[in-house]
Design a protein around this motif. Sequence first.
Motif, PDB file in Angstrom:
ATOM      1  N   ALA A  48       0.838  -1.205   0.000  1.00 18.66           N
ATOM      2  CA  ALA A  48       0.000   0.000   0.000  1.00 18.66           C
ATOM      3  C   ALA A  48       0.876   1.260   0.000  1.00 18.66           C
ATOM      4  O   ALA A  48       0.597   2.231  -0.694  1.00 18.66           O
ATOM      5  CB  ALA A  48      -0.924  -0.005   1.215  1.00 18.66           C
ATOM      6  N   TYR A 104       2.761   1.735  -3.330  1.00 21.18           N
ATOM      7  CA  TYR A 104       1.778   2.240  -4.287  1.00 21.18           C
ATOM      8  C   TYR A 104       1.537   3.729  -4.051  1.00 21.18           C
ATOM      9  O   TYR A 104       1.502   4.535  -4.996  1.00 21.18           O
ATOM     10  CB  TYR A 104       0.498   1.428  -4.092  1.00 21.18           C
ATOM     11  CG  TYR A 104      -0.624   1.733  -5.038  1.00 21.18           C
ATOM     12  CD1 TYR A 104      -0.536   1.422  -6.383  1.00 21.18           C
ATOM     13  CD2 TYR A 104      -1.809   2.289  -4.572  1.00 21.18           C
ATOM     14  CE1 TYR A 104      -1.582   1.673  -7.245  1.00 21.18           C
ATOM     15  CE2 TYR A 104      -2.864   2.543  -5.423  1.00 21.18           C
ATOM     16  CZ  TYR A 104      -2.742   2.231  -6.764  1.00 21.18           C
ATOM     17  OH  TYR A 104      -3.781   2.486  -7.601  1.00 21.18           O
ATOM     18  N   ARG A 140      -5.637   3.550 -11.413  1.00 24.46           N
ATOM     19  CA  ARG A 140      -6.486   4.504 -10.681  1.00 24.46           C
ATOM     20  C   ARG A 140      -7.526   5.131 -11.627  1.00 24.46           C
ATOM     21  O   ARG A 140      -8.679   5.332 -11.285  1.00 24.46           O
ATOM     22  CB  ARG A 140      -5.544   5.574 -10.120  1.00 24.46           C
ATOM     23  CG  ARG A 140      -6.069   6.376  -9.029  1.00 24.46           C
ATOM     24  CD  ARG A 140      -6.078   5.632  -7.716  1.00 24.46           C
ATOM     25  NE  ARG A 140      -6.970   6.333  -6.830  1.00 24.46           N
ATOM     26  CZ  ARG A 140      -7.493   5.846  -5.745  1.00 24.46           C
ATOM     27  NH1 ARG A 140      -7.218   4.623  -5.353  1.00 24.46           N
ATOM     28  NH2 ARG A 140      -8.294   6.557  -5.007  1.00 24.46           N
ATOM     29  N   GLY A 171      -9.342  -3.693  -0.775  1.00 24.02           N
ATOM     30  CA  GLY A 171      -7.973  -3.375  -1.210  1.00 24.02           C
ATOM     31  C   GLY A 171      -7.948  -1.938  -1.678  1.00 24.02           C
ATOM     32  O   GLY A 171      -7.388  -1.595  -2.705  1.00 24.02           O
ATOM     33  N   SER A 172      -8.595  -1.087  -0.879  1.00 20.04           N
ATOM     34  CA  SER A 172      -8.827   0.309  -1.293  1.00 20.04           C
ATOM     35  C   SER A 172      -7.557   1.148  -1.242  1.00 20.04           C
ATOM     36  O   SER A 172      -7.462   2.166  -1.921  1.00 20.04           O
ATOM     37  CB  SER A 172      -9.911   0.929  -0.415  1.00 20.04           C
ATOM     38  OG  SER A 172      -9.677   0.640   0.950  1.00 20.04           O
ATOM     39  N   GLY A 173      -6.575   0.744  -0.433  1.00 20.81           N
ATOM     40  CA  GLY A 173      -5.298   1.452  -0.405  1.00 20.81           C
ATOM     41  C   GLY A 173      -5.311   2.715   0.440  1.00 20.81           C
ATOM     42  O   GLY A 173      -6.292   3.045   1.112  1.00 20.81           O
ATOM     43  N   ASP A 200      -9.163  -2.675   3.767  1.00 23.87           N
ATOM     44  CA  ASP A 200      -7.759  -2.915   3.414  1.00 23.87           C
ATOM     45  C   ASP A 200      -7.090  -3.718   4.521  1.00 23.87           C
ATOM     46  O   ASP A 200      -7.469  -3.617   5.686  1.00 23.87           O
ATOM     47  CB  ASP A 200      -6.995  -1.603   3.158  1.00 23.87           C
ATOM     48  CG  ASP A 200      -5.806  -1.816   2.215  1.00 23.87           C
ATOM     49  OD1 ASP A 200      -5.935  -1.501   1.015  1.00 23.87           O
ATOM     50  OD2 ASP A 200      -4.767  -2.345   2.679  1.00 23.87           O
ATOM     51  N   ILE A 201      -6.093  -4.478   4.118  1.00 21.15           N
ATOM     52  CA  ILE A 201      -5.353  -5.310   5.062  1.00 21.15           C
ATOM     53  C   ILE A 201      -4.250  -4.498   5.741  1.00 21.15           C
ATOM     54  O   ILE A 201      -3.723  -4.892   6.775  1.00 21.15           O
ATOM     55  CB  ILE A 201      -4.736  -6.517   4.297  1.00 21.15           C
ATOM     56  CG1 ILE A 201      -4.336  -7.634   5.237  1.00 21.15           C
ATOM     57  CG2 ILE A 201      -3.575  -6.087   3.430  1.00 21.15           C
ATOM     58  CD1 ILE A 201      -3.905  -8.906   4.494  1.00 21.15           C
ATOM     59  N   ASP A 202      -3.893  -3.362   5.157  1.00 18.34           N
ATOM     60  CA  ASP A 202      -2.734  -2.599   5.609  1.00 18.34           C
ATOM     61  C   ASP A 202      -3.143  -1.569   6.666  1.00 18.34           C
ATOM     62  O   ASP A 202      -3.991  -0.709   6.408  1.00 18.34           O
ATOM     63  CB  ASP A 202      -2.120  -1.886   4.396  1.00 18.34           C
ATOM     64  CG  ASP A 202      -0.836  -1.163   4.763  1.00 18.34           C
ATOM     65  OD1 ASP A 202       0.234  -1.594   4.275  1.00 18.34           O
ATOM     66  OD2 ASP A 202      -0.884  -0.186   5.520  1.00 18.34           O
ATOM     67  N   ASP A 241      -9.132  -8.707   5.632  1.00 23.66           N
ATOM     68  CA  ASP A 241      -8.394  -9.422   4.599  1.00 23.66           C
ATOM     69  C   ASP A 241      -9.391  -9.993   3.589  1.00 23.66           C
ATOM     70  O   ASP A 241     -10.382 -10.614   3.994  1.00 23.66           O
ATOM     71  CB  ASP A 241      -7.621 -10.551   5.306  1.00 23.66           C
ATOM     72  CG  ASP A 241      -6.659 -11.286   4.398  1.00 23.66           C
ATOM     73  OD1 ASP A 241      -6.894 -11.338   3.175  1.00 23.66           O
ATOM     74  OD2 ASP A 241      -5.673 -11.830   4.935  1.00 23.66           O
ATOM     75  N   LEU A 242      -9.122  -9.797   2.313  1.00 21.29           N
ATOM     76  CA  LEU A 242      -9.982 -10.349   1.259  1.00 21.29           C
ATOM     77  C   LEU A 242     -10.178 -11.855   1.437  1.00 21.29           C
ATOM     78  O   LEU A 242     -11.154 -12.428   0.968  1.00 21.29           O
ATOM     79  CB  LEU A 242      -9.339 -10.031  -0.109  1.00 21.29           C
ATOM     80  CG  LEU A 242      -9.923 -10.619  -1.379  1.00 21.29           C
ATOM     81  CD1 LEU A 242     -11.411 -10.300  -1.532  1.00 21.29           C
ATOM     82  CD2 LEU A 242      -9.166 -10.091  -2.593  1.00 21.29           C
ATOM     83  N   ALA A 294      -9.839  -3.493  -7.231  1.00 21.49           N
ATOM     84  CA  ALA A 294      -8.870  -2.878  -8.139  1.00 21.49           C
ATOM     85  C   ALA A 294      -7.461  -3.131  -7.621  1.00 21.49           C
ATOM     86  O   ALA A 294      -7.097  -2.686  -6.525  1.00 21.49           O
ATOM     87  CB  ALA A 294      -9.142  -1.381  -8.266  1.00 21.49           C
ATOM     88  N   GLY A 295      -6.704  -3.856  -8.382  1.00 23.64           N
ATOM     89  CA  GLY A 295      -5.294  -4.105  -8.038  1.00 23.64           C
ATOM     90  C   GLY A 295      -5.117  -4.863  -6.742  1.00 23.64           C
ATOM     91  O   GLY A 295      -4.144  -4.623  -6.022  1.00 23.64           O
TER      92      GLY A 295
HETATM   93  C1  LIG Z   1      -2.167  -1.607  -5.569  1.00 23.50           C
HETATM   94  S1  LIG Z   1      -3.128  -1.094  -4.180  1.00 23.50           S
HETATM   95  C2  LIG Z   1      -4.674  -0.666  -4.993  1.00 23.50           C
HETATM   96  C3  LIG Z   1      -5.410   0.481  -4.319  1.00 23.50           C
HETATM   97  C4  LIG Z   1      -6.730   0.869  -4.985  1.00 23.50           C
HETATM   98  N1  LIG Z   1      -7.663  -0.239  -5.038  1.00 23.50           N
HETATM   99  C5  LIG Z   1      -6.531   1.422  -6.372  1.00 23.50           C
HETATM  100  O1  LIG Z   1      -6.844   0.730  -7.337  1.00 23.50           O
HETATM  101  O2  LIG Z   1      -6.048   2.539  -6.512  1.00 23.50           O
HETATM  102  C6  LIG Z   1      -3.533  -2.666  -3.434  1.00 23.50           C
HETATM  103  C7  LIG Z   1      -4.090  -2.589  -2.037  1.00 23.50           C
HETATM  104  O3  LIG Z   1      -4.568  -3.914  -1.680  1.00 23.50           O
HETATM  105  C8  LIG Z   1      -4.266  -4.129  -0.317  1.00 23.50           C
HETATM  106  N2  LIG Z   1      -4.277  -5.588  -0.079  1.00 23.50           N
HETATM  107  C9  LIG Z   1      -3.340  -6.495  -0.433  1.00 23.50           C
HETATM  108  N3  LIG Z   1      -3.728  -7.720  -0.055  1.00 23.50           N
HETATM  109  C10 LIG Z   1      -4.939  -7.602   0.548  1.00 23.50           C
HETATM  110  C11 LIG Z   1      -5.840  -8.510   1.157  1.00 23.50           C
HETATM  111  N4  LIG Z   1      -5.552  -9.829   1.216  1.00 23.50           N
HETATM  112  N5  LIG Z   1      -6.993  -8.040   1.690  1.00 23.50           N
HETATM  113  C12 LIG Z   1      -7.278  -6.698   1.643  1.00 23.50           C
HETATM  114  N6  LIG Z   1      -6.455  -5.785   1.090  1.00 23.50           N
HETATM  115  C13 LIG Z   1      -5.291  -6.221   0.544  1.00 23.50           C
HETATM  116  C14 LIG Z   1      -2.923  -3.475  -0.126  1.00 23.50           C
HETATM  117  O4  LIG Z   1      -2.700  -3.177   1.251  1.00 23.50           O
HETATM  118  C15 LIG Z   1      -3.070  -2.219  -0.979  1.00 23.50           C
HETATM  119  O5  LIG Z   1      -3.566  -1.154  -0.224  1.00 23.50           O
END
Ligand SMILES: C[S@@+](CC[C@H](N)C(=O)[O-])C[C@H]1O[C@@H](n2cnc3c(N)ncnc32)[C@H](O)[C@@H]1O
Length: 269
Positions: free
Chosen positions: A17, A20, A55, A77-79, A103-105, A128-129, A154-155
């Motif tokens: 996160a 990114y 994005r 995984g909103s970041g 988000d996990i972070d 966590d997803l 997303a991502g």
């Molecule tokens: C590349 S960023 C994408 C942020 C946003 N969705 C965007 O598209 O701009 C990926 C995000 O997914 C989160 N992430 C990774 N593994 C995850 C999980 N198992 N559960 C929830 N979030 C997770 C990371 O912490 C990070 O904030």
Amino acid sequence: MPEAIPTEIDLTRPSAARVYDYFLGGAHNFEIDRRLAEQIAAMTPHLPATMRAGREFLRRAVRVLLDAGIDQFLDIGSGIPTVGNVHEVAQAADPEARVVYVDIDPVAVAHSRELLAGNELTTVLHADLREPERILTEARALLDLGRPVGILLAGVVHFIPDADHPAELLATLRSAAAPGSHLVISHSTFEDQPQEMLDAQRLSARTDTEITLRSRAEITGFFGDWTLLEPGVVHMPLWRPDSPSDPDDRPERFGAFCGVARNDRPVLG
Ligand SMILES: C[S@@+](CC[C@H](N)C(=O)[O-])C[C@H]1O[C@@H](n2cnc3c(N)ncnc32)[C@H](O)[C@@H]1O
């Protein structure tokens, strides 16, 4: 960084996160994240553009969902909050739109909470997803899953290794969503990628969240039996660009496929 750094943060390992966030020009990252980001950027100069394209795709997809009448979003995984957050795009069009961020972070969650303070129509879950039932249960406090919802991934699905059965996690999320719901996915791929992109991906093994690159067919499978909206699963700049001149002449350079699908299951009863 905020003055109060969440105590559960491991400052000895870079976080996906925060890397990114650095690529997007944000300020919510540490030296350890910046070092990894610089290393990745040196190997793949195009990567920051890839992150911005991701994005941009998310913003375009949210607008399409709003046009389809979706007024509640589950963004997993909103970041770390950055320019054009989902609730900003959604609430600009519909002030009553509701958004649950997940988000996990812990840094992403702490910043999101800070940004969302006072916005009663949004909330953020530290989850966590890989625990979709828990996410759905907690999201129900704000969202009515009996009505169409926009599920945004997303991502993030590329952070789920095959061993954690991403297709099953996606199936759980889809089966909880009412007819008319939409699913948005962007996902890194190995298809058509130069060697340096594949090498940079291996660097992600240094974070807690290693990336699994997948084929277009595998990524398409995550939409299950939902109906893919035009133009299907494509390289990110090709998904409904704002203007015909926008798409890059080498869209595969962006290293990710994306798509949007709708649940056309008939309403029962
Ligand atoms: C590349 S960023 C994408 C942020 C946003 N969705 C965007 O598209 O701009 C990926 C995000 O997914 C989160 N992430 C990774 N593994 C995850 C999980 N198992 N559960 C929830 N979030 C997770 C990371 O912490 C990070 O904030």
